[in-house]
Scaffold this motif. Sequence first.
Motif, short mmCIF file in Angstrom:
data_model
loop_
_atom_site.label_atom_id
_atom_site.label_comp_id
_atom_site.label_asym_id
_atom_site.label_seq_id
_atom_site.Cartn_x
_atom_site.Cartn_y
_atom_site.Cartn_z
N LEU A 70 0.86 -1.19 0.00
CA LEU A 70 0.00 0.00 0.00
C LEU A 70 0.90 1.24 0.00
N PRO A 71 0.45 2.31 -0.64
CA PRO A 71 1.27 3.53 -0.62
C PRO A 71 1.29 4.14 0.77
N VAL A 72 2.30 4.96 1.02
CA VAL A 72 2.46 5.56 2.35
C VAL A 72 1.26 6.45 2.70
N THR A 73 0.50 6.84 1.67
CA THR A 73 -0.68 7.70 1.89
C THR A 73 -1.94 6.88 2.16
N ALA A 74 -1.84 5.55 2.22
CA ALA A 74 -3.04 4.71 2.41
C ALA A 74 -3.79 5.13 3.68
N SER A 75 -5.11 5.10 3.61
CA SER A 75 -5.91 5.52 4.78
C SER A 75 -6.19 4.32 5.69
N THR A 76 -6.64 4.62 6.89
CA THR A 76 -7.03 3.57 7.84
C THR A 76 -8.11 2.70 7.21
N ASP A 77 -9.07 3.33 6.52
CA ASP A 77 -10.17 2.55 5.91
C ASP A 77 -9.64 1.58 4.86
N LEU A 79 -6.60 0.21 4.67
CA LEU A 79 -5.87 -0.89 5.33
C LEU A 79 -6.86 -1.84 6.01
N HIS A 80 -7.85 -1.28 6.66
CA HIS A 80 -8.87 -2.08 7.35
C HIS A 80 -9.61 -2.96 6.34
N PRO A 103 2.80 7.06 10.91
CA PRO A 103 2.15 7.50 12.17
C PRO A 103 0.63 7.63 12.09
N HIS A 104 0.07 7.89 10.89
CA HIS A 104 -1.38 8.09 10.84
C HIS A 104 -2.16 6.76 10.87
N LEU A 105 -1.45 5.63 10.82
CA LEU A 105 -2.13 4.32 10.84
C LEU A 105 -1.92 3.64 12.19
N SER A 106 -2.99 3.02 12.68
CA SER A 106 -2.94 2.50 14.05
C SER A 106 -2.58 1.02 14.08
N MET A 109 -5.44 -0.96 15.53
CA MET A 109 -6.48 -1.35 14.58
C MET A 109 -6.08 -2.64 13.87
N VAL A 110 -4.82 -2.71 13.47
CA VAL A 110 -4.33 -3.92 12.77
C VAL A 110 -4.47 -5.14 13.69
N ALA A 111 -3.99 -4.99 14.93
CA ALA A 111 -4.02 -6.12 15.87
C ALA A 111 -5.46 -6.55 16.16
N ASP A 112 -6.37 -5.59 16.20
CA ASP A 112 -7.77 -5.91 16.49
C ASP A 112 -8.49 -6.51 15.28
N THR A 113 -7.94 -6.31 14.07
CA THR A 113 -8.68 -6.71 12.86
C THR A 113 -8.25 -8.07 12.31
N ILE A 114 -6.97 -8.39 12.38
CA ILE A 114 -6.52 -9.67 11.80
C ILE A 114 -7.25 -10.83 12.49
N ALA A 115 -7.79 -11.73 11.68
CA ALA A 115 -8.51 -12.88 12.24
C ALA A 115 -7.57 -13.69 13.13
#
Length: 297
Positions: A70-77, A79-80, A103-106, A109-115
């Motif tokens: 993903l580009p460095v500008t990818a949004s949280t949405d 990636l989610h 820094p703008h990506l959490s 969020m990643v840890a909470d989303t991966i199955a």
Amino acid sequence: MTATIIDGRALGMEIRAELREDIRRYTEAQGQAPGLVIVRVEGDAASGVYTKAILRIASDIGVQARLEALPVTASTDELHALLLHLNSDSATQGIIVQMPLPPHLSQKMVADTIAMEKDIDGISPHSAGNLFLGLPSFLPSTAAAVMEILERTHPSLAGKRVVILGRSNVVGKPLSMMLLQKNATVTICHSRTFNLPFFTKQADVLIAAVGRPNMVTADMVRPGALVIDVGINAKPEGGIVGDVDFASVSEVASALTPTPGGVGPLTNVLLLKQCVEAAWLQIGGRTKDFSASRQTL
Ligand code: NAP
């Protein structure tokens, strides 16, 4: 005393050979190889190097691995949405997201989303909770690599005094839980520990995961101790050096992992081992623990 040098590259090759055979059986049974997706948000050069290394090992042992960049500008949405897609993709059995994220990506969020069943680097709260409770779980791969070294070279940890330098979520903390499961007596030291040598000199097994070049010197090590160096520190002149002063400590330790060539080469192999384990678990094809590093009460 001159320490035995523990060859992480050779151990890695041994585990790769075991995995190759296991993957062959899985692929024959399923008609497709275990699938791994590495998600990388561009921006961090080092994570690009790690990604290439994982892809190389995957290809060598027969895991079907691919990169989702993903580009460095990818949004949280964005990636989610990608993670949700991979969670439900039947060709993907393991997912990792390369850190650090911009820094703008959490990371949370990643840890909470991966199955949970695809979390092969053990980053989710669920995996961490299971580890804490002594239940089977996926493990942070560096901690798993240290355990693999210990189990293959010094199988009996019961009653041993183990001192860990560093309390990060990816190395020190998970290792402490894994070692307690093996009935070791565990001490964790960190930057606020007063009189570090007092603790390190008591260790039968000393594990350094601090990120400070050559910090552990011979006078901090009990003669005959086993020393595991997790540290990877860039040298100004190029190359890497560990947290352990290899030249002096190899004169007092009974065994020692070098940097490079110790824990590092095993980390990605253990990640892939957990991917293969995830693949078997997802088809219900393996009911008992596969990894020597998995925990059961
Ligand atoms: P980290 O998150 O920065 O944690 C470092 C830990 O060391 C912290 O707990 C810190 O204490 C402690 N510390 C720092 N200075 C100290 C001192 N002077 N005395 C005692 N403790 C001290 O690092 P990490 O991610 O765990 O990584 C540690 C090292 O392992 C790094 O060199 C990293 O590159 C390497 N590593 C290697 C691999 C591999 O594949 N081999 C993988 C991951 C990391 P506080 O908590 O009090 O700050």
